[in-house]
Design a protein around this motif. Structure first.
Motif, PDB file in Angstrom:
ATOM      1  N   VAL A   1       0.829  -1.204   0.000  1.00 22.81           N
ATOM      2  CA  VAL A   1       0.000   0.000   0.000  1.00 22.81           C
ATOM      3  C   VAL A   1       0.865   1.257   0.000  1.00 22.81           C
ATOM      4  CG1 VAL A   1      -1.625   1.362   1.348  1.00 22.81           C
ATOM      5  CG2 VAL A   1      -2.029  -1.074   1.015  1.00 22.81           C
ATOM      6  N   PRO A   2       1.740   1.438   0.977  1.00 24.27           N
ATOM      7  CA  PRO A   2       2.490   2.704   1.027  1.00 24.27           C
ATOM      8  C   PRO A   2       3.639   2.724   0.036  1.00 24.27           C
ATOM      9  CG  PRO A   2       3.207   1.288   2.805  1.00 24.27           C
ATOM     10  CD  PRO A   2       2.084   0.552   2.117  1.00 24.27           C
ATOM     11  N   PHE A   3       4.041   3.923  -0.334  1.00 25.22           N
ATOM     12  CA  PHE A   3       5.286   4.067  -1.068  1.00 25.22           C
ATOM     13  C   PHE A   3       6.436   3.742  -0.126  1.00 25.22           C
ATOM     14  CE2 PHE A   3       2.598   6.631  -3.834  1.00 25.22           C
ATOM     15  CZ  PHE A   3       3.039   6.218  -5.083  1.00 25.22           C
ATOM     16  N   PRO A   4       7.550   3.252  -0.668  1.00 25.74           N
ATOM     17  CA  PRO A   4       8.691   2.924   0.194  1.00 25.74           C
ATOM     18  C   PRO A   4       9.140   4.143   0.993  1.00 25.74           C
ATOM     19  CG  PRO A   4       9.020   2.061  -2.011  1.00 25.74           C
ATOM     20  CD  PRO A   4       7.817   2.952  -2.078  1.00 25.74           C
ATOM     21  N   PRO A   5       9.739   3.913   2.157  1.00 28.79           N
ATOM     22  CA  PRO A   5      10.227   5.044   2.958  1.00 28.79           C
ATOM     23  C   PRO A   5      11.475   5.645   2.320  1.00 28.79           C
ATOM     24  CG  PRO A   5      10.932   2.985   3.949  1.00 28.79           C
ATOM     25  CD  PRO A   5      10.041   2.612   2.788  1.00 28.79           C
ATOM     26  N   ASP A   6      11.621   6.937   2.489  1.00 25.71           N
ATOM     27  CA  ASP A   6      12.818   7.635   2.019  1.00 25.71           C
ATOM     28  C   ASP A   6      13.135   7.331   0.559  1.00 25.71           C
ATOM     29  OD1 ASP A   6      13.212   8.766   4.541  1.00 25.71           O
ATOM     30  OD2 ASP A   6      14.206   6.964   5.252  1.00 25.71           O
ATOM     31  N   VAL A   7      12.118   7.454  -0.293  1.00 30.21           N
ATOM     32  CA  VAL A   7      12.359   7.283  -1.731  1.00 30.21           C
ATOM     33  C   VAL A   7      13.348   8.349  -2.189  1.00 30.21           C
ATOM     34  CG1 VAL A   7      11.316   7.347  -4.019  1.00 30.21           C
ATOM     35  CG2 VAL A   7      10.085   6.291  -2.112  1.00 30.21           C
ATOM     36  N   ASP A   8      14.381   7.914  -2.878  1.00 30.54           N
ATOM     37  CA  ASP A   8      15.415   8.852  -3.318  1.00 30.54           C
ATOM     38  C   ASP A   8      15.053   9.538  -4.622  1.00 30.54           C
ATOM     39  OD1 ASP A   8      17.440   8.322  -1.245  1.00 30.54           O
ATOM     40  OD2 ASP A   8      17.480   6.309  -2.120  1.00 30.54           O
ATOM     41  N   PHE A   9      14.365   8.808  -5.517  1.00 29.26           N
ATOM     42  CA  PHE A   9      14.079   9.335  -6.849  1.00 29.26           C
ATOM     43  C   PHE A   9      12.651   8.973  -7.246  1.00 29.26           C
ATOM     44  CE2 PHE A   9      18.544   8.061  -6.530  1.00 29.26           C
ATOM     45  CZ  PHE A   9      19.177   9.283  -6.727  1.00 29.26           C
ATOM     46  N   VAL A  10      11.887   9.978  -7.634  1.00 29.74           N
ATOM     47  CA  VAL A  10      10.510   9.791  -8.103  1.00 29.74           C
ATOM     48  C   VAL A  10      10.463  10.165  -9.575  1.00 29.74           C
ATOM     49  CG1 VAL A  10       8.115  10.543  -7.891  1.00 29.74           C
ATOM     50  CG2 VAL A  10       9.516  10.260  -5.843  1.00 29.74           C
ATOM     51  N   CYS A  11      10.054   9.211 -10.426  1.00 27.53           N
ATOM     52  CA  CYS A  11       9.937   9.438 -11.868  1.00 27.53           C
ATOM     53  C   CYS A  11       8.471   9.259 -12.257  1.00 27.53           C
ATOM     54  CB  CYS A  11      10.811   8.460 -12.644  1.00 27.53           C
ATOM     55  SG  CYS A  11      12.577   8.569 -12.245  1.00 27.53           S
ATOM     56  N   LEU A  12       7.851  10.306 -12.753  1.00 27.93           N
ATOM     57  CA  LEU A  12       6.431  10.281 -13.087  1.00 27.93           C
ATOM     58  C   LEU A  12       6.233  10.483 -14.581  1.00 27.93           C
ATOM     59  CD1 LEU A  12       5.014  12.497 -10.193  1.00 27.93           C
ATOM     60  CD2 LEU A  12       5.337  10.015 -10.220  1.00 27.93           C
ATOM     61  N   GLN A  13       5.130   9.934 -15.082  1.00 27.23           N
ATOM     62  CA  GLN A  13       4.717  10.142 -16.463  1.00 27.23           C
ATOM     63  C   GLN A  13       3.290  10.706 -16.480  1.00 27.23           C
ATOM     64  OE1 GLN A  13       5.456   6.436 -15.751  1.00 27.23           O
ATOM     65  NE2 GLN A  13       7.449   7.406 -15.402  1.00 27.23           N
ATOM     66  N   GLU A  14       2.959  11.320 -17.588  1.00 26.27           N
ATOM     67  CA  GLU A  14       1.649  11.940 -17.829  1.00 26.27           C
ATOM     68  C   GLU A  14       1.341  13.092 -16.864  1.00 26.27           C
ATOM     69  OE1 GLU A  14      -1.800   9.707 -18.774  1.00 26.27           O
ATOM     70  OE2 GLU A  14      -0.775   8.442 -20.246  1.00 26.27           O
ATOM     71  N   VAL A  15       2.367  13.841 -16.477  1.00 29.75           N
ATOM     72  CA  VAL A  15       2.129  15.126 -15.817  1.00 29.75           C
ATOM     73  C   VAL A  15       2.047  16.149 -16.952  1.00 29.75           C
ATOM     74  CG1 VAL A  15       2.885  16.715 -14.012  1.00 29.75           C
ATOM     75  CG2 VAL A  15       3.498  14.308 -13.865  1.00 29.75           C
ATOM     76  N   PHE A  16       1.006  16.012 -17.768  1.00 30.02           N
ATOM     77  CA  PHE A  16       0.888  16.812 -18.982  1.00 30.02           C
ATOM     78  C   PHE A  16       0.432  18.244 -18.704  1.00 30.02           C
ATOM     79  CE2 PHE A  16       0.358  12.645 -21.293  1.00 30.02           C
ATOM     80  CZ  PHE A  16       1.467  12.793 -22.101  1.00 30.02           C
ATOM     81  N   ASP A  17      -0.422  18.421 -17.708  1.00 28.60           N
ATOM     82  CA  ASP A  17      -0.958  19.739 -17.435  1.00 28.60           C
ATOM     83  C   ASP A  17       0.075  20.582 -16.700  1.00 28.60           C
ATOM     84  OD1 ASP A  17      -3.853  21.203 -17.274  1.00 28.60           O
ATOM     85  OD2 ASP A  17      -2.620  21.682 -15.533  1.00 28.60           O
ATOM     86  N   GLN A  18       0.367  21.771 -17.228  1.00 25.28           N
ATOM     87  CA  GLN A  18       1.395  22.619 -16.625  1.00 25.28           C
ATOM     88  C   GLN A  18       1.028  23.047 -15.211  1.00 25.28           C
ATOM     89  OE1 GLN A  18       1.830  25.491 -20.076  1.00 25.28           O
ATOM     90  NE2 GLN A  18       3.976  25.282 -19.518  1.00 25.28           N
ATOM     91  N   ARG A  19      -0.246  23.344 -14.985  1.00 24.26           N
ATOM     92  CA  ARG A  19      -0.673  23.740 -13.635  1.00 24.26           C
ATOM     93  C   ARG A  19      -0.494  22.588 -12.658  1.00 24.26           C
ATOM     94  NH1 ARG A  19      -6.601  25.211 -15.204  1.00 24.26           N
ATOM     95  NH2 ARG A  19      -6.159  23.333 -16.443  1.00 24.26           N
ATOM     96  N   ALA A  20      -0.799  21.369 -13.113  1.00 24.99           N
ATOM     97  CA  ALA A  20      -0.622  20.196 -12.256  1.00 24.99           C
ATOM     98  C   ALA A  20       0.851  19.982 -11.940  1.00 24.99           C
ATOM     99  CB  ALA A  20      -1.208  18.959 -12.930  1.00 24.99           C
ATOM    100  N   GLY A  21       1.717  20.166 -12.947  1.00 27.89           N
ATOM    101  CA  GLY A  21       3.142  19.995 -12.719  1.00 27.89           C
ATOM    102  C   GLY A  21       3.692  21.001 -11.722  1.00 27.89           C
ATOM    103  N   ALA A  22       3.259  22.258 -11.838  1.00 29.50           N
ATOM    104  CA  ALA A  22       3.716  23.291 -10.908  1.00 29.50           C
ATOM    105  C   ALA A  22       3.217  23.019  -9.489  1.00 29.50           C
ATOM    106  CB  ALA A  22       3.239  24.661 -11.389  1.00 29.50           C
TER     107      ALA A  22
END
Length: 512
Positions: free
Chosen positions: A211-232
């Motif tokens: 369920v949870p994301f791992p603790p102390d994630v060093d690097f987060v890589c996301l896709q489909e952050v297409f909307d500029q307002r969402a990215g900001a």
């Protein structure tokens, strides 16, 4: 920092670019609202309970269309200002936020170190386009995604890589050779199902549904952050936890053969370690609706520490490949191009004496390892250069691997409505059959011949890694691979996580 934060070299160009965007916004907003009239499954259920709902499209549709027409002259002026500015714009924005808490600097020779990676397709398109994936409410979703990416950073823990405690895949009906010790049982709510079994190939592996994301994630890589307002907004939400963020990645405007890119690449990268260099390149081959977005490869070099006065660096490559199912050759060409660009980036930025700790290639590849229709991509050269922890070979995954693409028409149903419920559902084969997208033929139609086989679902989200060919001073071990349900209700994908344990090679250890 070597990287400046603004994608423009001066404020004048940045101001002209913003002015062009303001002039374009009314037309953009009206078009998005028109598409947003499309209903999600949740909205369709709500309409059945409200008699006024059917009138919404009849009343607002013509008004929005009129607004779109009236805003066209201003949009044309904005376009004439916005397009030339693309030549002066660096194809990404960068945020450097000084934090009080920094990751521990790694010194070699010395002890080993674990690095944690997460990759996720978050479907943050404008509301109207997100409706085609049965998702809407972009503003609310980006807030939930940011909160869920950071809420468990200090609460969860991972088993030791040498403890032989791994996920036991229930879909294969495996049994334990001996009863588990009491201390090996998990009692935390929402924690992974972990059972102690002999660490033999095919029976267990470093995989889990969590369920949870791992603790102390060093690097987060996301896709489909297409909307500029969402990215900001996402950048703002993650910046208290990640000192270095690369966002709004992509080349807009005219690209290639007179193709106009109206959406960026959707790539987004957050790092706890200093970013030394970053580069984005747009794939030249595309078709259909994918030609409107600037899909490509984002390559980043990060500094992890020092060894004998030389740098310890890591390389991350994040991508999102072509989507239409029938265009297998385009995806293969993009992967081939991506491999070349990744190597060129490393050759350009690696200094003499650098110790390369990791080389990761991740993202939404839009093909799986179970569909007969994806046979061409399954044998691509990338799987000879990089290792896929979930894969044995073409059309054969590890017993613990599951699909990452959800059946988008059912993502709002009760059984998958929360991270905990989605986890419980995916632990059962019947749940996977119902809520994960199934194998496809080459034209994208469902493959009915796969109905009787064990059901993994389409695993299209990858985190690959390789030991750098020029580095013999470190050994790499997969400590854990996670299928993370925390984004339930926010995306039609299951996020994936990888923890790599890097140890000094014997010749280094002897120097300690």
């Amino acid at each position: 920092m070597v990287l400046r934060e603004s994608p423009f070299p001066n404020r004048l160009l940045s101001g002209l670019y913003s002015l062009g965007q303001y002039l374009l916004f009314p037309s953009y907003w009206a078009a998005d609202c028109l598409l947003n009239l499309r209903e999600t499954t949740v909205e369709r259920q709500q309409r059945r309970c409200c008699r006024c709902c059917p009138l919404r499209a009849l009343v607002t549709g013509p008004l929005l269309l009129l607004l779109l027409i009236l805003s066209m002259p201003g949009a044309l002026l904005g376009l004439l200002l916005w397009l030339p500015m693309q030549a002066a714009r660096r194809p990404f924005a960068y945020k450097h936020n000084v934090l009080s808490r920094h990751p521990e600097v790694w010194e070699l020779p010395g002890t080993g170190k674990v690095f944690s990676f997460v990759s996720a397709n978050v479907c943050l398109l404008p509301n109207g386009l997100a409706k085609f994936s049965n998702l809407g409410q972009m503003k609310q979703r980006v807030a939930r995604i940011g909160q869920r990416l950071t809420q468990g950073k200090a609460s969860a823990s991972f088993a030791s890589p040498r403890s032989s405690q791994f996920l036991l895949p229930t879909k294969y009906g495996a049994t334990m050779a001996s009863p588990p010790r009491p201390e090996s049982r998990t009692h935390c709510p929402g924690a992974s199902v972990v059972i102690e079994v002999p660490d033999r190939e095919g029976e267990a592996g470093p995989g889990e549904i969590s369920v949870p994301f791992p603790p102390d994630v060093d690097f987060v890589c996301l896709q489909e952050v297409f909307d500029q307002r969402a990215g900001a907004h996402l950048c703002q939400l993650l910046s208290p936890f990640y000192e270095h963020i690369v966002y709004d990645v992509g080349a807009y405007g005219l690209q290639g053969c007179c193709t106009i890119k109206v959406l960026n690449s959707g790539l987004f990268l957050a790092s706890r370690y200093p970013v030394l260099a970053a580069q984005y390149r747009c794939y030249p081959k595309c078709s259909g609706e994918d030609a409107l977005s600037a899909k490509g490869l984002l390559s980043v070099q990060v500094q992890l520490g020092a060894a004998h006065g030389q740098r310890i660096v890591g390389y991350l490559n994040c991508t999102h490949l072509h989507a239409p199912a029938a265009d297998a050759q385009i995806r293969c060409d993009q992967l081939t191009q991506g491999l070349f660009w990744a190597q060129l980036f490393q050759d350009t930025h690696t200094q003499r004496g650098d110790v390369v700790a990791f080389d990761v290639f991740c993202g939404d590849f839009n093909f799986d390892n179970c569909s007969s229709g994806d046979e061409l991509e399954q044998t691509h050269e990338i799987f000879r250069q990089y290792q896929d922890p979930c894969r044995v070979g073409p059309r054969q995954d590890r017993p613990w691997a599951i699909g990452t693409l959800l059946n988008y028409l059912r993502i709002h149903e009760e059984a998958v409505s929360t991270p905990e419920k989605l986890k419980r559902t995916l632990e059962q084969e019947e749940g996977r059959r119902t809520y994960l997208a199934g194998p496809i033929l080459q034209d994208g139609r469902p493959d009915s011949s796969a109905a009787g086989s064990p059901w993994e679902g389409r695993r299209i989200d990858y985190i690959l890694y390789r030991e750098h060919p020029t580095t013999i001073s470190l050994t790499t071990e997969v400590e854990k691979f996670s299928f993370i349900t925390q984004l339930a209700g926010c995306s039609d994908h299951v996020a994936v996580g990888l923890r790599l344990l890097l140890n000094p090679a014997p010749q280094w250890q002897q120097q300690v």
